[in-house]
Design a protein around this motif. Structure first.
Motif, mmCIF file in Angstrom:
data_model
loop_
_atom_site.group_PDB
_atom_site.id
_atom_site.type_symbol
_atom_site.label_atom_id
_atom_site.label_comp_id
_atom_site.label_asym_id
_atom_site.label_seq_id
_atom_site.Cartn_x
_atom_site.Cartn_y
_atom_site.Cartn_z
ATOM 1 N N UNK A 185 4.149 5.585 -8.811
ATOM 2 C CA UNK A 185 2.720 5.842 -8.996
ATOM 3 C C UNK A 185 1.778 4.771 -9.164
ATOM 4 N N UNK A 186 2.337 4.214 -10.290
ATOM 5 C CA UNK A 186 1.713 2.447 -10.667
ATOM 6 C C UNK A 186 1.726 1.770 -9.524
ATOM 7 N N UNK A 187 2.663 0.888 -8.797
ATOM 8 C CA UNK A 187 2.965 0.100 -7.604
ATOM 9 C C UNK A 187 2.573 0.297 -6.338
ATOM 10 N N UNK A 188 2.829 1.498 -5.884
ATOM 11 C CA UNK A 188 2.631 2.220 -4.724
ATOM 12 C C UNK A 188 1.005 2.856 -4.093
ATOM 13 N N UNK A 189 1.521 3.870 -4.937
ATOM 14 C CA UNK A 189 -0.188 4.803 -4.533
ATOM 15 C C UNK A 189 -1.035 4.108 -4.880
ATOM 16 N N UNK A 190 -1.760 4.012 -3.563
ATOM 17 C CA UNK A 190 -3.024 3.361 -4.295
ATOM 18 C C UNK A 190 -3.211 2.024 -3.219
ATOM 19 N N UNK A 191 -1.998 0.740 -3.298
ATOM 20 C CA UNK A 191 -2.023 -0.286 -2.751
ATOM 21 C C UNK A 191 -1.666 -0.326 -1.063
ATOM 22 N N UNK A 192 -1.500 0.814 -0.504
ATOM 23 C CA UNK A 192 -0.546 0.956 0.957
ATOM 24 C C UNK A 192 -2.184 1.671 1.281
ATOM 25 N N UNK A 193 -2.489 1.222 3.168
ATOM 26 C CA UNK A 193 -2.456 2.564 4.199
ATOM 27 C C UNK A 193 -1.807 3.213 4.071
ATOM 28 N N UNK A 194 -1.750 4.408 4.520
ATOM 29 C CA UNK A 194 -1.198 5.493 5.185
ATOM 30 C C UNK A 194 -1.704 6.692 5.142
ATOM 31 N N UNK A 195 -3.047 7.223 5.567
ATOM 32 C CA UNK A 195 -3.834 8.004 5.382
ATOM 33 C C UNK A 195 -2.618 9.497 6.149
ATOM 34 N N UNK A 196 -3.033 10.362 4.847
ATOM 35 C CA UNK A 196 -2.550 12.150 5.220
ATOM 36 C C UNK A 196 -0.833 11.344 5.793
ATOM 37 N N UNK A 197 -0.028 10.922 4.686
ATOM 38 C CA UNK A 197 1.538 10.129 4.396
ATOM 39 C C UNK A 197 2.002 11.865 3.485
ATOM 40 N N UNK A 198 1.032 12.690 3.145
ATOM 41 C CA UNK A 198 2.305 13.989 2.472
ATOM 42 C C UNK A 198 2.504 14.980 3.958
ATOM 43 N N UNK A 199 1.924 15.114 4.991
ATOM 44 C CA UNK A 199 1.811 15.912 5.661
ATOM 45 C C UNK A 199 2.622 14.844 7.254
ATOM 46 N N UNK A 200 2.995 13.848 7.092
ATOM 47 C CA UNK A 200 3.846 13.206 8.049
ATOM 48 C C UNK A 200 5.521 12.722 8.488
ATOM 49 N N UNK A 201 5.395 12.958 9.458
ATOM 50 C CA UNK A 201 7.192 12.392 8.902
ATOM 51 C C UNK A 201 7.137 11.070 9.669
ATOM 52 N N UNK A 257 4.802 -4.276 0.686
ATOM 53 C CA UNK A 257 4.075 -5.170 1.340
ATOM 54 C C UNK A 257 3.090 -4.074 2.839
ATOM 55 N N UNK A 258 2.513 -4.217 2.998
ATOM 56 C CA UNK A 258 1.069 -2.365 3.645
ATOM 57 C C UNK A 258 1.673 -3.659 5.413
ATOM 58 N N UNK A 259 2.340 -3.092 5.966
ATOM 59 C CA UNK A 259 1.902 -3.655 7.563
ATOM 60 C C UNK A 259 1.423 -3.129 8.326
ATOM 61 N N UNK A 260 0.668 -2.092 7.870
ATOM 62 C CA UNK A 260 -0.462 -2.218 9.367
ATOM 63 C C UNK A 260 -1.990 -2.791 8.448
ATOM 64 N N UNK A 261 -2.089 -3.943 8.124
ATOM 65 C CA UNK A 261 -3.291 -3.898 7.873
ATOM 66 C C UNK A 261 -3.351 -4.765 8.844
ATOM 67 N N UNK A 262 -2.261 -5.704 9.312
ATOM 68 C CA UNK A 262 -1.944 -6.494 10.340
ATOM 69 C C UNK A 262 -2.688 -5.899 11.634
ATOM 70 N N UNK A 263 -1.529 -5.151 12.202
ATOM 71 C CA UNK A 263 -1.766 -4.033 13.293
ATOM 72 C C UNK A 263 -2.825 -3.842 13.270
ATOM 73 N N UNK A 264 -2.938 -2.994 12.456
ATOM 74 C CA UNK A 264 -4.660 -2.511 12.650
ATOM 75 C C UNK A 264 -5.658 -3.423 12.729
ATOM 76 N N UNK A 265 -6.081 -4.544 12.348
ATOM 77 C CA UNK A 265 -6.808 -6.011 12.966
ATOM 78 C C UNK A 265 -7.028 -6.244 14.296
ATOM 79 N N UNK A 266 -5.341 -6.513 14.673
ATOM 80 C CA UNK A 266 -5.752 -6.223 16.241
ATOM 81 C C UNK A 266 -5.184 -5.172 17.352
ATOM 82 N N UNK A 267 -4.887 -3.774 16.487
ATOM 83 C CA UNK A 267 -4.828 -3.006 17.098
ATOM 84 C C UNK A 267 -6.796 -2.374 17.496
ATOM 85 N N UNK A 268 -7.201 -2.956 16.387
ATOM 86 C CA UNK A 268 -9.270 -2.583 16.679
ATOM 87 C C UNK A 268 -9.368 -3.611 17.720
#
Length: 179
Positions: free
Chosen positions: A98-114, A156-167
């Motif tokens: 709750x302190x270190x992970x939630x709010x520090x990562x980009x992962x929308x709708x993770x509660x319904x994700x596999x 380590x948020x792994x999607x920030x690099x992917x999103x920049x190159x992906x966009x």
């Protein structure tokens, strides 16, 4: 049939040299406490998702170490106050997540994700966990000072690099409209 060509099998006993120590039932792996905490981190992070699949055999080993811990008893004895239980480790990891992970990562709708989880062996013998759904992802690793409780969870948020190159790829591949 020639009987001279028959092979005889010879067996030898193999002794493992453990520097004079014999492996007995009282042996405890020095990394057992770390593996127990890592499995508690894995369980807590996996609860953030709808479902998690992990094919790594390391998870099974960590689970065995975690299952060695006692459950919290309703009638707690005064002598067992310093003893860790499964519930104690899970609540400790829940506070850290709750302190270190939630709010520090980009992962929308993770509660319904596999998600799929992978384990990564670090240089110090500990493990890191990568959670991904193919688009978004993050890596978790316990910052363990040695003995005692972990200080924090390294995220380590792994999607920030992917999103920049992906966009950029999406923008480059978009059709240009003639006006």
């Amino acid at each position: 049939m020639n009987m001279n060509n028959t092979m005889t099998k010879e067996y030898k006993e193999v002794y493992f040299d453990r520097n004079g120590r014999e492996h007995d039932r009282f042996y405890k792996n020095p990394l057992a406490g770390l593996f127990q905490r890592e499995y508690a981190l894995y369980l807590t992070a996996a609860n953030l998702f709808e479902s998690v699949r992990c094919r790594s055999m390391c998870i099974d080993t960590m689970k065995l170490y975690f299952m060695e811990l006692a459950h919290k008893e309703k009638d707690s004895d005064a002598g067992n106050k310093n003893r860790n239980t499964q519930e104690d480790l899970l609540s400790e990891m829940e506070r850290l997540v709750n302190r270190d992970v939630i709010g520090h990562i980009t992962f929308p709708m993770m509660h319904i994700c596999a998600a799929e989880a992978k384990t990564v062996l670090e240089e110090d013998g500990s493990h890191g966990f990568i959670f991904t759904d193919g688009i978004y992802g993050f890596k978790l690793h316990l910052d363990n000072p040695g003995k005692g409780h972990p200080r924090k969870i390294e995220v380590t948020d792994l999607c920030k690099k992917k999103l920049i190159s992906g966009n950029r790829e999406i923008r480059d591949a978009a059709p240009v409209s003639a006006a």
